[in-house]
Write an enzyme that holds these catalytic residues in place. Structure first.
Site, PDB file in Angstrom:
ATOM      1  N   SER A 132       2.584 106.900  14.237  1.00 12.26           N
ATOM      2  CA  SER A 132       2.399 106.238  12.642  1.00 12.26           C
ATOM      3  C   SER A 132       3.814 105.345  12.796  1.00 12.26           C
ATOM      4  O   SER A 132       4.785 105.286  13.433  1.00 12.26           O
ATOM      5  CB  SER A 132       2.288 107.930  11.723  1.00 12.26           C
ATOM      6  OG  SER A 132       2.781 107.326  10.355  1.00 12.26           O
ATOM      7  N   TYR A 145       4.751 116.652   9.238  1.00  8.45           N
ATOM      8  CA  TYR A 145       4.476 115.364  10.276  1.00  8.45           C
ATOM      9  C   TYR A 145       5.201 114.470  10.419  1.00  8.45           C
ATOM     10  O   TYR A 145       4.803 114.022  11.168  1.00  8.45           O
ATOM     11  CB  TYR A 145       3.390 114.571   8.533  1.00  8.45           C
ATOM     12  CG  TYR A 145       2.782 113.776   8.912  1.00  8.45           C
ATOM     13  CD1 TYR A 145       0.760 113.949   9.306  1.00  8.45           C
ATOM     14  CD2 TYR A 145       3.435 112.212   9.041  1.00  8.45           C
ATOM     15  CE1 TYR A 145       0.652 112.760   9.196  1.00  8.45           C
ATOM     16  CE2 TYR A 145       2.177 110.954   9.446  1.00  8.45           C
ATOM     17  CZ  TYR A 145       0.727 111.858   9.667  1.00  8.45           C
ATOM     18  OH  TYR A 145       0.229 110.057   9.857  1.00  8.45           O
TER      19      TYR A 145
HETATM   20  P1  NAD Z   1      -9.045 111.277   8.440  1.00  7.24           P
HETATM   21  O1  NAD Z   1      -8.710 112.945   8.259  1.00  7.24           O
HETATM   22  O2  NAD Z   1      -9.723 110.748   7.735  1.00  7.24           O
HETATM   23  O3  NAD Z   1      -9.868 111.993   9.619  1.00  7.24           O
HETATM   24  C1  NAD Z   1      -9.231 112.976  10.790  1.00  7.24           C
HETATM   25  C2  NAD Z   1      -9.431 113.886  11.957  1.00  7.24           C
HETATM   26  O4  NAD Z   1      -9.325 114.174  12.141  1.00  7.24           O
HETATM   27  C3  NAD Z   1     -10.805 114.091  11.173  1.00  7.24           C
HETATM   28  O5  NAD Z   1     -12.275 113.407  11.218  1.00  7.24           O
HETATM   29  C4  NAD Z   1     -10.569 115.772  11.047  1.00  7.24           C
HETATM   30  O6  NAD Z   1     -11.863 116.830  10.269  1.00  7.24           O
HETATM   31  C5  NAD Z   1     -10.310 115.508  11.775  1.00  7.24           C
HETATM   32  N1  NAD Z   1      -8.956 116.739  12.578  1.00  7.24           N
HETATM   33  C6  NAD Z   1      -8.754 117.184  11.197  1.00  7.24           C
HETATM   34  N2  NAD Z   1      -8.155 118.743  12.537  1.00  7.24           N
HETATM   35  C7  NAD Z   1      -8.477 119.307  13.467  1.00  7.24           C
HETATM   36  C8  NAD Z   1      -8.775 120.442  14.414  1.00  7.24           C
HETATM   37  N3  NAD Z   1      -7.567 121.449  14.218  1.00  7.24           N
HETATM   38  N4  NAD Z   1      -9.486 120.492  15.820  1.00  7.24           N
HETATM   39  C9  NAD Z   1      -9.552 118.874  14.963  1.00  7.24           C
HETATM   40  N5  NAD Z   1     -10.432 117.914  14.739  1.00  7.24           N
HETATM   41  C10 NAD Z   1      -9.481 117.481  13.349  1.00  7.24           C
HETATM   42  O7  NAD Z   1      -7.239 110.986   9.473  1.00  7.24           O
HETATM   43  P2  NAD Z   1      -7.177 109.109   9.510  1.00  7.24           P
HETATM   44  O8  NAD Z   1      -6.452 108.674   8.324  1.00  7.24           O
HETATM   45  O9  NAD Z   1      -8.044 108.612  10.088  1.00  7.24           O
HETATM   46  O10 NAD Z   1      -5.784 109.983  10.724  1.00  7.24           O
HETATM   47  C11 NAD Z   1      -5.877 109.725  11.874  1.00  7.24           C
HETATM   48  C12 NAD Z   1      -4.445 109.108  12.484  1.00  7.24           C
HETATM   49  O11 NAD Z   1      -4.179 108.676  12.641  1.00  7.24           O
HETATM   50  C13 NAD Z   1      -3.831 110.724  12.388  1.00  7.24           C
HETATM   51  O12 NAD Z   1      -3.315 111.156  13.488  1.00  7.24           O
HETATM   52  C14 NAD Z   1      -3.093 110.298  11.514  1.00  7.24           C
HETATM   53  O13 NAD Z   1      -1.536 110.953  11.169  1.00  7.24           O
HETATM   54  C15 NAD Z   1      -2.425 109.401  11.564  1.00  7.24           C
HETATM   55  N6  NAD Z   1      -2.055 108.082  10.659  1.00  7.24           N
HETATM   56  C16 NAD Z   1      -3.047 107.610   9.526  1.00  7.24           C
HETATM   57  C17 NAD Z   1      -2.974 106.657   8.561  1.00  7.24           C
HETATM   58  C18 NAD Z   1      -3.128 106.814   7.266  1.00  7.24           C
HETATM   59  O14 NAD Z   1      -2.662 105.357   6.563  1.00  7.24           O
HETATM   60  N7  NAD Z   1      -4.643 106.877   6.921  1.00  7.24           N
HETATM   61  C19 NAD Z   1      -0.844 105.814   8.938  1.00  7.24           C
HETATM   62  C20 NAD Z   1      -0.718 106.297   9.926  1.00  7.24           C
HETATM   63  C21 NAD Z   1      -1.242 107.003  11.148  1.00  7.24           C
END
Ligand code: NAD
Length: 250
Positions: A132, A145
């Site tokens: 991120s 985080y």
């Molecule tokens: P999201 O919530 O849409 O998806 C996350 C997925 O992880 C979900 O399907 C959830 O069921 C799964 N998950 C959560 N806990 C879990 C566990 N204990 N075991 C197995 N699976 C689990 O999130 P996203 O926005 O797609 O984020 C994905 C990644 O991208 C994360 O690492 C997040 O930190 C990173 N990220 C997101 C953003 C953003 O703005 N959305 C920005 C930078 C980085």
């Protein structure tokens, strides 16, 4: 674009049931990979796996002890699963800090540990860690985080150094705010913490540092991940790629 350059490759995508992970699973499958959609949400994992012609792996990545002896046969590993809590340090529950670190740092370590013997035996592997902008920069109220993502950056670089002699690359991608369910929840949480409306959070908090002034789309992150997994990216390792609309250029 779509070439079948990952034909015959097996890819594990954690958190593949939603958001960025779902888009990554689709992108890798479109390039020919057999995708294992690893997620705690069985319905979501099953749906995405069916959509991409792959398979579901229902796993709780916070149950790290269950991953200690894991062996993972994959040519591509995308450590993507993540969770978020917004809270001042002094009231953040220690168990919440530990939960976030287990899913976002300890589990990636255990999966890398589980997959490297297979990659080393094949002399080829691609590891992409979905970090991120918060892997490179801090924000208040995100201690768990931010610290987990900074740790993931370090893990990725060490993996790059150890894997290089075996044809294995390891990189991070560093998105700004992406249009996913995680961000929708953050907007709600931040509205509460900052006492703002959700529109104000988007303008004043989420996009404050973005020069482009829009959320990143999941498919944009997926394209970058797919490129890092491609044969062309063999010299790219130990790197971190911002996709944040100019945020980290400030
Ligand atoms: P999201 O919530 O849409 O998806 C996350 C997925 O992880 C979900 O399907 C959830 O069921 C799964 N998950 C959560 N806990 C879990 C566990 N204990 N075991 C197995 N699976 C689990 O999130 P996203 O926005 O797609 O984020 C994905 C990644 O991208 C994360 O690492 C997040 O930190 C990173 N990220 C997101 C953003 C953003 O703005 N959305 C920005 C930078 C980085």
């Amino acid at each position: 674009m779509s070439t079948r350059e990952l034909e015959g490759r097996r890819a594990v995508v954690t958190g593949g049931g939603s958001g960025i992970g779902r888009a990554v699973a689709e992108g890798l499958a479109a390039r020919g990979a057999h995708v294992v959609v690893a997620d705690i949400d069985a319905d979501a994992a099953g749906k995405v796996a069916a959509d991409v012609g792959g398979e579901a792996w229902v796993v709780d990545l916070s149950d790290t002890a269950a991953l200690d002896e894991l062996t993972l046969e994959a040519d591509v590993l995308v450590n993507n699963a993540g969770i978020q809590r917004v809270s001042p340090i002094e009231v953040l529950a220690p168990d919440t800090f530990r939960l976030i670190h287990s899913v976002m740092l300890e589990a990636p370590f255990l999966l890398v540990r589980a997959v490297l013997p297979h990659m080393y035996a094949r002399g080829w592997g691609r590891i992409v860690n979905v970090s991120s902008v918060h892997g490179l920069r801090a924000s208040a109220f995100k201690s768990a985080y931010v610290s987990a993502k900074h740790g993931l950056e370090g893990l990725s670089k060490v993996t790059a150094l150890e894997g290089a002699a075996h044809g294995v690359t390891s990189n991070c991608v560093n998105p700004g705010y992406v249009r996913t369910p995680l961000v929708e929840k953050q907007i709600t949480d931040q509205a509460r913490v900052h006492d703002l409306s959700e529109d104000e959070v988007l303008a004043q908090v989420m996009l404050k540092n973005s020069a482009v002034k829009r959320l990143v789309e999941p498919r944009e992150v997926s394209s970058l991940v797919a490129w890092l997994c491609s044969p062309d990216a063999g010299m790219v390792t130990g790197a971190s790629y911002a996709m944040d609309g100019g945020w980290s250029a400030r």
